[in-house]
Design an enzyme around this catalytic site. Structure first.
Site, PDB file in Angstrom:
ATOM      1  N   HIS A  61       0.850  -1.190   0.000  1.00 30.08           N
ATOM      2  CA  HIS A  61       0.000   0.000   0.000  1.00 30.08           C
ATOM      3  C   HIS A  61       0.886   1.240   0.000  1.00 30.08           C
ATOM      4  O   HIS A  61       2.108   1.125   0.037  1.00 30.08           O
ATOM      5  CB  HIS A  61      -0.975  -0.029   1.180  1.00 30.08           C
ATOM      6  CG  HIS A  61      -0.333   0.030   2.539  1.00 30.08           C
ATOM      7  ND1 HIS A  61       0.569  -0.923   2.967  1.00 30.08           N
ATOM      8  CD2 HIS A  61      -0.470   0.908   3.570  1.00 30.08           C
ATOM      9  CE1 HIS A  61       0.946  -0.637   4.209  1.00 30.08           C
ATOM     10  NE2 HIS A  61       0.345   0.479   4.591  1.00 30.08           N
ATOM     11  N   ASP A  65       5.811   4.305   5.179  1.00 25.52           N
ATOM     12  CA  ASP A  65       6.727   3.279   5.719  1.00 25.52           C
ATOM     13  C   ASP A  65       6.850   2.062   4.798  1.00 25.52           C
ATOM     14  O   ASP A  65       7.619   1.145   5.078  1.00 25.52           O
ATOM     15  CB  ASP A  65       6.339   2.859   7.152  1.00 25.52           C
ATOM     16  CG  ASP A  65       4.915   2.367   7.291  1.00 25.52           C
ATOM     17  OD1 ASP A  65       4.051   2.781   6.502  1.00 25.52           O
ATOM     18  OD2 ASP A  65       4.659   1.546   8.207  1.00 25.52           O
ATOM     19  N   HIS A 265       6.818  -5.789  11.161  1.00 26.12           N
ATOM     20  CA  HIS A 265       6.079  -4.533  11.331  1.00 26.12           C
ATOM     21  C   HIS A 265       5.766  -4.256  12.807  1.00 26.12           C
ATOM     22  O   HIS A 265       4.621  -4.021  13.192  1.00 26.12           O
ATOM     23  CB  HIS A 265       4.786  -4.563  10.489  1.00 26.12           C
ATOM     24  CG  HIS A 265       4.243  -3.199  10.146  1.00 26.12           C
ATOM     25  ND1 HIS A 265       3.460  -2.490  11.014  1.00 26.12           N
ATOM     26  CD2 HIS A 265       4.377  -2.404   9.053  1.00 26.12           C
ATOM     27  CE1 HIS A 265       3.113  -1.342  10.458  1.00 26.12           C
ATOM     28  NE2 HIS A 265       3.672  -1.268   9.265  1.00 26.12           N
TER      29      HIS A 265
END
Ligand SMILES: [Zn+2]
Ligand SMILES: [Zn+2]
Length: 303
Positions: A61, A65, A265
């Site tokens: 996406h 980040d 993450h």
């Protein structure tokens, strides 16, 4: 067979000792990168890996980040005298994103092709590796990836003889679906044994749990999944910001019979993800609190 390296394990912002989440997949002389947050070119460099030969970049996406490392990476490739084109895959709007990227990275001497995900599930193939991008649930359109590397079935001599397939067709039928000899058509299923299990793994981050993740996690050799938080108190926050708790990823891995689970993450507020190791391994013993550079070679299983 397939070399998988988790270049970074961070979410949101890079930390001095934690690069942003990004995955390098290498097989048969090919390389693809999944996500490219700020500093990805340094993460590659830190593992003495080169960005020169990356064939394609798949983006989950457009949050920074996962994308802000693109200008630096493309310029590093240019500096390494790359001339071959690169293909970048991403959600709709990728063309605009790349226009912005190229405002910063002006002197890229190779062609940048792009492919936008048109459907909720999109299948691509690069030299035998099937890559499926599938839609997940984040605060912006976001996709996860399933990877499949098929294993060709063994040649079955008895079956070939039983089916009266002439010997001169045997070799060709191991490479082609059908062969015609003297006006008779022979098909590969007349000489090949049962299907054999290939290699299957997935990468999923920045999402709430979804049915699509459960589906693609089924029997995976490796699941790389979001571990944004481990503290139960962060549950509401993870729901609000559309992220996954370690516990949720572990639950999916357990129910889907995953062989191994790596977390990635991590929230920058989580200074020491290993404090949750015991808790998650009680839920799913094959859970690994990954570190930057976590690496594995996935091979076909023994028969
Ligand atoms: Zn993120
Ligand atoms: Zn995000």
């Amino acid at each position: 067979m397939i070399d998988i390296c988790l270049l970074g394990t961070g979410g949101t912002v890079p930390l001095p000792n934690r690069f942003l989440t990004s995955l390098l997949v290498r097989w048969n002389g090919h390389e693809i990168l999944v996500d490219c947050g700020e500093g990805t070119q340094i993460a590659l460099n830190a593992k003495t890996l080169s960005c020169r030969h990356i064939d394609a970049i798949f983006l989950t996406h457009f949050h920074a980040d996962h994308t802000a490392g693109l200008p630096g990476l493309l310029l590093s490739m240019a500096k390494a005298d790359r001339t071959e084109p690169i293909t970048i895959y991403g959600p709709k709007g990728l063309e605009d994103l790349l226009k912005g990227v190229l405002l910063i990275a002006r002197y890229v001497p190779f062609e940048i092709k792009f492919v936008e995900y048109e459907q909720k599930e999109n299948i691509y193939e690069i030299d035998g590796l099937k890559i499926t991008s599938f839609s997940v649930r984040h605060s912006v359109p976001c996709f996860s990836f399933s990877f499949d590397y098929a294993r060709s079935p063994k040649f079955d001599r008895e079956k070939a003889e039983r089916n009266n397939v002439p010997m001169k067709a045997w070799g060709r039928l191991q490479k082609n679906d059908s062969v015609e000899i003297d006006g008779v058509t022979y098909t590969s299923d007349m000489v090949l044994a049962e299907e054999r299990k290939g290699i299957h793994f997935l990468y999923t981050t920045d999402t709430r749990p979804t049915e699509s993740i459960r589906k693609y996690a089924q029997d995976a050799d490796l699941m790389i999944a979001e571990g944004m938080y481990g503290d139960e108190e962060k549950k509401e926050k993870s729901k609000l910001n559309k992220h996954m708790m370690m516990q949720e990823s572990a639950e999916i891995a357990k129910n889907a019979n995953v062989k191994q689970l790596w977390f990635t993450h991590y929230s920058p507020s989580m200074h020491d993800p290993w404090i949750y190791e015991e808790m998650v391994q009680q839920l799913f013993p094959q859970a690994v609190i990954s570190k930057d550079g976590e690496r594995i070679d996935l091979s076909f299983s023994e028969e």
